[in-house]
Design a protein around this motif. Structure first.
Motif, PDB file in Angstrom:
ATOM      1  N   ARG A 121       0.826  -1.214   0.000  1.00  0.00           N
ATOM      2  CA  ARG A 121       0.000   0.000   0.000  1.00  0.00           C
ATOM      3  C   ARG A 121       0.863   1.267   0.000  1.00  0.00           C
ATOM      4  O   ARG A 121       0.435   2.316  -0.472  1.00  0.00           O
ATOM      5  CB  ARG A 121      -0.932  -0.014   1.217  1.00  0.00           C
ATOM      6  CG  ARG A 121      -1.870   1.181   1.304  1.00  0.00           C
ATOM      7  CD  ARG A 121      -2.951   0.959   2.346  1.00  0.00           C
ATOM      8  NE  ARG A 121      -3.671   2.192   2.645  1.00  0.00           N
ATOM      9  CZ  ARG A 121      -4.640   2.703   1.902  1.00  0.00           C
ATOM     10  NH1 ARG A 121      -5.003   2.093   0.782  1.00  0.00           N
ATOM     11  NH2 ARG A 121      -5.254   3.822   2.259  1.00  0.00           N
ATOM     12  N   ILE A 122       2.107   1.166   0.489  1.00  0.00           N
ATOM     13  CA  ILE A 122       2.950   2.356   0.619  1.00  0.00           C
ATOM     14  C   ILE A 122       3.565   2.687  -0.740  1.00  0.00           C
ATOM     15  O   ILE A 122       4.556   2.087  -1.163  1.00  0.00           O
ATOM     16  CB  ILE A 122       4.027   2.158   1.702  1.00  0.00           C
ATOM     17  CG1 ILE A 122       3.394   1.629   2.996  1.00  0.00           C
ATOM     18  CG2 ILE A 122       4.763   3.476   1.950  1.00  0.00           C
ATOM     19  CD1 ILE A 122       2.243   2.479   3.536  1.00  0.00           C
ATOM     20  N   PHE A 123       2.984   3.645  -1.405  1.00  0.00           N
ATOM     21  CA  PHE A 123       3.297   3.986  -2.796  1.00  0.00           C
ATOM     22  C   PHE A 123       4.753   4.406  -3.011  1.00  0.00           C
ATOM     23  O   PHE A 123       5.432   3.870  -3.894  1.00  0.00           O
ATOM     24  CB  PHE A 123       2.321   5.088  -3.239  1.00  0.00           C
ATOM     25  CG  PHE A 123       2.486   5.544  -4.651  1.00  0.00           C
ATOM     26  CD1 PHE A 123       1.983   4.809  -5.712  1.00  0.00           C
ATOM     27  CD2 PHE A 123       3.125   6.750  -4.939  1.00  0.00           C
ATOM     28  CE1 PHE A 123       2.115   5.248  -7.024  1.00  0.00           C
ATOM     29  CE2 PHE A 123       3.262   7.198  -6.243  1.00  0.00           C
ATOM     30  CZ  PHE A 123       2.754   6.440  -7.291  1.00  0.00           C
ATOM     31  N   PRO A 124       5.305   5.362  -2.234  1.00  0.00           N
ATOM     32  CA  PRO A 124       6.673   5.802  -2.524  1.00  0.00           C
ATOM     33  C   PRO A 124       7.723   4.734  -2.234  1.00  0.00           C
ATOM     34  O   PRO A 124       8.775   4.701  -2.889  1.00  0.00           O
ATOM     35  CB  PRO A 124       6.865   7.036  -1.630  1.00  0.00           C
ATOM     36  CG  PRO A 124       5.842   6.908  -0.557  1.00  0.00           C
ATOM     37  CD  PRO A 124       4.685   6.168  -1.162  1.00  0.00           C
ATOM     38  N   TYR A 125       7.461   3.845  -1.273  1.00  0.00           N
ATOM     39  CA  TYR A 125       8.425   2.782  -0.977  1.00  0.00           C
ATOM     40  C   TYR A 125       8.552   1.844  -2.176  1.00  0.00           C
ATOM     41  O   TYR A 125       9.652   1.426  -2.542  1.00  0.00           O
ATOM     42  CB  TYR A 125       8.006   2.004   0.264  1.00  0.00           C
ATOM     43  CG  TYR A 125       9.026   0.966   0.700  1.00  0.00           C
ATOM     44  CD1 TYR A 125      10.244   1.356   1.250  1.00  0.00           C
ATOM     45  CD2 TYR A 125       8.776  -0.396   0.558  1.00  0.00           C
ATOM     46  CE1 TYR A 125      11.191   0.410   1.643  1.00  0.00           C
ATOM     47  CE2 TYR A 125       9.708  -1.345   0.954  1.00  0.00           C
ATOM     48  CZ  TYR A 125      10.918  -0.933   1.498  1.00  0.00           C
ATOM     49  OH  TYR A 125      11.848  -1.872   1.879  1.00  0.00           O
ATOM     50  N   ARG A 126       7.426   1.547  -2.807  1.00  0.00           N
ATOM     51  CA  ARG A 126       7.470   0.691  -3.990  1.00  0.00           C
ATOM     52  C   ARG A 126       8.162   1.416  -5.141  1.00  0.00           C
ATOM     53  O   ARG A 126       8.964   0.820  -5.869  1.00  0.00           O
ATOM     54  CB  ARG A 126       6.052   0.267  -4.394  1.00  0.00           C
ATOM     55  CG  ARG A 126       6.032  -0.846  -5.424  1.00  0.00           C
ATOM     56  CD  ARG A 126       4.643  -1.405  -5.630  1.00  0.00           C
ATOM     57  NE  ARG A 126       4.702  -2.621  -6.438  1.00  0.00           N
ATOM     58  CZ  ARG A 126       4.894  -3.848  -5.976  1.00  0.00           C
ATOM     59  NH1 ARG A 126       5.072  -4.033  -4.680  1.00  0.00           N
ATOM     60  NH2 ARG A 126       4.937  -4.899  -6.781  1.00  0.00           N
ATOM     61  N   PHE A 127       7.873   2.680  -5.300  1.00  0.00           N
ATOM     62  CA  PHE A 127       8.458   3.466  -6.380  1.00  0.00           C
ATOM     63  C   PHE A 127       9.986   3.412  -6.337  1.00  0.00           C
ATOM     64  O   PHE A 127      10.644   3.316  -7.375  1.00  0.00           O
ATOM     65  CB  PHE A 127       7.987   4.924  -6.266  1.00  0.00           C
ATOM     66  CG  PHE A 127       8.516   5.829  -7.346  1.00  0.00           C
ATOM     67  CD1 PHE A 127       7.739   6.150  -8.447  1.00  0.00           C
ATOM     68  CD2 PHE A 127       9.799   6.379  -7.262  1.00  0.00           C
ATOM     69  CE1 PHE A 127       8.224   6.994  -9.443  1.00  0.00           C
ATOM     70  CE2 PHE A 127      10.290   7.214  -8.250  1.00  0.00           C
ATOM     71  CZ  PHE A 127       9.498   7.526  -9.345  1.00  0.00           C
ATOM     72  N   ASN A 128      10.566   3.463  -5.166  1.00  0.00           N
ATOM     73  CA  ASN A 128      12.024   3.542  -5.032  1.00  0.00           C
ATOM     74  C   ASN A 128      12.712   2.177  -4.949  1.00  0.00           C
ATOM     75  O   ASN A 128      13.913   2.105  -4.689  1.00  0.00           O
ATOM     76  CB  ASN A 128      12.388   4.372  -3.804  1.00  0.00           C
ATOM     77  CG  ASN A 128      12.117   5.857  -4.018  1.00  0.00           C
ATOM     78  OD1 ASN A 128      12.357   6.383  -5.095  1.00  0.00           O
ATOM     79  ND2 ASN A 128      11.599   6.526  -3.003  1.00  0.00           N
ATOM     80  N   ALA A 129      11.972   1.096  -5.189  1.00  0.00           N
ATOM     81  CA  ALA A 129      12.551  -0.245  -5.037  1.00  0.00           C
ATOM     82  C   ALA A 129      13.723  -0.477  -5.981  1.00  0.00           C
ATOM     83  O   ALA A 129      14.755  -1.040  -5.593  1.00  0.00           O
ATOM     84  CB  ALA A 129      11.466  -1.306  -5.252  1.00  0.00           C
ATOM     85  N   GLN A 130      13.586  -0.065  -7.243  1.00  0.00           N
ATOM     86  CA  GLN A 130      14.676  -0.299  -8.203  1.00  0.00           C
ATOM     87  C   GLN A 130      15.954   0.407  -7.768  1.00  0.00           C
ATOM     88  O   GLN A 130      17.055  -0.149  -7.894  1.00  0.00           O
ATOM     89  CB  GLN A 130      14.275   0.172  -9.607  1.00  0.00           C
ATOM     90  CG  GLN A 130      13.256  -0.716 -10.301  1.00  0.00           C
ATOM     91  CD  GLN A 130      11.837  -0.270 -10.077  1.00  0.00           C
ATOM     92  OE1 GLN A 130      11.542   0.496  -9.148  1.00  0.00           O
ATOM     93  NE2 GLN A 130      10.928  -0.737 -10.909  1.00  0.00           N
ATOM     94  N   GLU A 131      15.819   1.617  -7.244  1.00  0.00           N
ATOM     95  CA  GLU A 131      17.020   2.334  -6.822  1.00  0.00           C
ATOM     96  C   GLU A 131      17.677   1.642  -5.630  1.00  0.00           C
ATOM     97  O   GLU A 131      18.904   1.529  -5.569  1.00  0.00           O
ATOM     98  CB  GLU A 131      16.702   3.786  -6.474  1.00  0.00           C
ATOM     99  CG  GLU A 131      17.946   4.572  -6.102  1.00  0.00           C
ATOM    100  CD  GLU A 131      17.780   6.070  -6.181  1.00  0.00           C
ATOM    101  OE1 GLU A 131      18.782   6.771  -5.943  1.00  0.00           O
ATOM    102  OE2 GLU A 131      16.669   6.556  -6.473  1.00  0.00           O
TER     103      GLU A 131
END
Length: 383
Positions: A214-224
């Motif tokens: 559910r935590i949108f920004p945490y998923r967004f930064n996974a690749q980095e």
């Protein structure tokens, strides 16, 4: 009424990365008015040797639709320039379907009444032996998103087993911190792919009701975080059809584009999945992404980042997959089983979604050869 966590706020233990990539991607996506692009904008983009983000917007716009053939020809030239005739083959291996997230479109979601299972080390090895016997040298290991049932050590052990049989190991598991990615890298992981699903944070909130996902920004930064952990390649994807596919495709491309510039050593890849029916829910109503739209997205990705691998999965039919590998896709799955234990015939747990192309490794191999292309099991050597 259930009080849900704020989908934009990190929870304890989640690693935070301070940068402006997140804000830039979301801002550009929100302001992207694809109906404002004209035929002239598209022609200008197609006449360039390399395109920028504004050109990418034009190529994803409705104005580009009459130019699909030209986009495909240009994408084919770029693909041959960077990959020659090579088409990389792999297969996914689902080792667990336990999940703690409530994502309303996914067959693994924690409230969906499916048969759950988790392979032990012996079962994982048996599956991998059978896959390796087909000649494949690349594997993609997948789990449901449950750190409790499939912790980092469990995934790491699967990587160690895979290293005995495969030259390239990819992961499609839950997002984690950079130290965890570093551990998985030590265990043998080469690539990490994360589907953002949709980059529209408001829509994301309505689709992901519970769990870490559910935590949108945490998923967004996974690749980095994966790159920071030493993983050599990262994959990006939106699940096309969850929201406005043009905006999601743009955000996916821009996200990859910006990370490539920040980490030029990292290998970049795209996946282009469309929504598929799942167990107990065959009435998913995606925002229509038909094959011509999918072709438009894939060719636009190729022109934005010519060196990126582009995977075409078994969600798509054999006819489309056979055609797109001759244009822009460079990686194709084969001998696919999306259940738990399917390669040994055990079928211990239910699948995540329905596949469309169920061909064997030999059948896909032969289809590649018939196209005048070169099937490649692995291009990576350990010395």
């Amino acid at each position: 009424m259930i009080e849900r966590t704020n989908h934009m706020e990190y929870t304890p233990g989640m690693e935070i990365i301070e940068h402006d990539i997140f804000d830039k991607v979301i801002s550009e996506m929100n302001s992207y008015d694809y109906n404002s692009y004209t035929e002239e904008d598209v022609k200008r983009a197609l006449n360039k040797d390399s395109i920028n983000l504004d050109d990418f917007k034009a190529l994803l716009s409705p104005a580009a639709f009459p130019f699909l053939e030209e986009m495909a020809r240009k994408a084919q030239i770029e693909t041959k320039k960077h990959f020659g005739n090579s088409i990389y083959m792999f297969t996914p291996l689902y080792i667990s379907n336990y999940c703690e997230n409530y994502c309303i479109y996914c067959g693994f979601n924690c409230y969906n009444k499916i048969h759950r299972a988790k392979l032990n080390a012996e079962e994982i090895e048996n599956e991998m032996k059978i896959i390796a016997d087909t000649g494949l040298e690349e594997i993609l290991i997948l789990t449901g998103e449950s750190p409790r049932m499939s912790d980092v050590k469990y995934i790491g052990e699967a990587c160690k087993i895979a290293r005995k049989y495969f030259k390239v190991i990819g992961l499609e598991v839950y997002p984690m911190n950079s130290e965890d990615y570093a551990y998985l890298h030590e265990c043998g992981a080469d690539f990490v792919t994360v589907f953002q699903e949709t980059y529209n944070s408001d829509k994301y909130e309505t689709l992901h009701l519970e769990g870490h996902k559910r935590i949108f920004p945490y998923r967004f930064n996974a690749q980095e975080r994966a790159i920071m952990g030493g993983i050599r390649g990262v994959g990006f994807a939106a699940l096309l059809g969850l929201d406005d596919f043009r905006k999601d495709a743009f955000a996916t491309g821009m996200h990859a584009y910006m990370l490539q510039r920040k980490y030029p050593h990292a290998e970049i890849a795209f996946s282009c999945p469309r929504l598929r029916p799942i167990i107990n829910n065959h009435k998913i109503n995606p925002k229509d992404v038909h094959e011509p739209q999918l072709l438009q997205i894939i060719t636009a990705y190729r022109l934005l980042i010519p060196s990126a691998n582009i995977t075409i999965s078994s969600r798509e039919c054999a006819r489309f997959r056979d055609n797109i590998i001759d244009i822009a896709a460079t990686k194709i799955s084969a001998g696919v089983d999306v259940g738990i234990g399917g390669h040994t015939g055990e079928n211990k747990g239910d699948e995540q979604f329905e596949i469309s192309d169920g061909r064997t490794v030999d059948e896909v191999y032969n289809a590649i050869v018939e196209k005048g292309l070169q099937p490649v099991m692995s291009d990576y050597l350990y010395v």
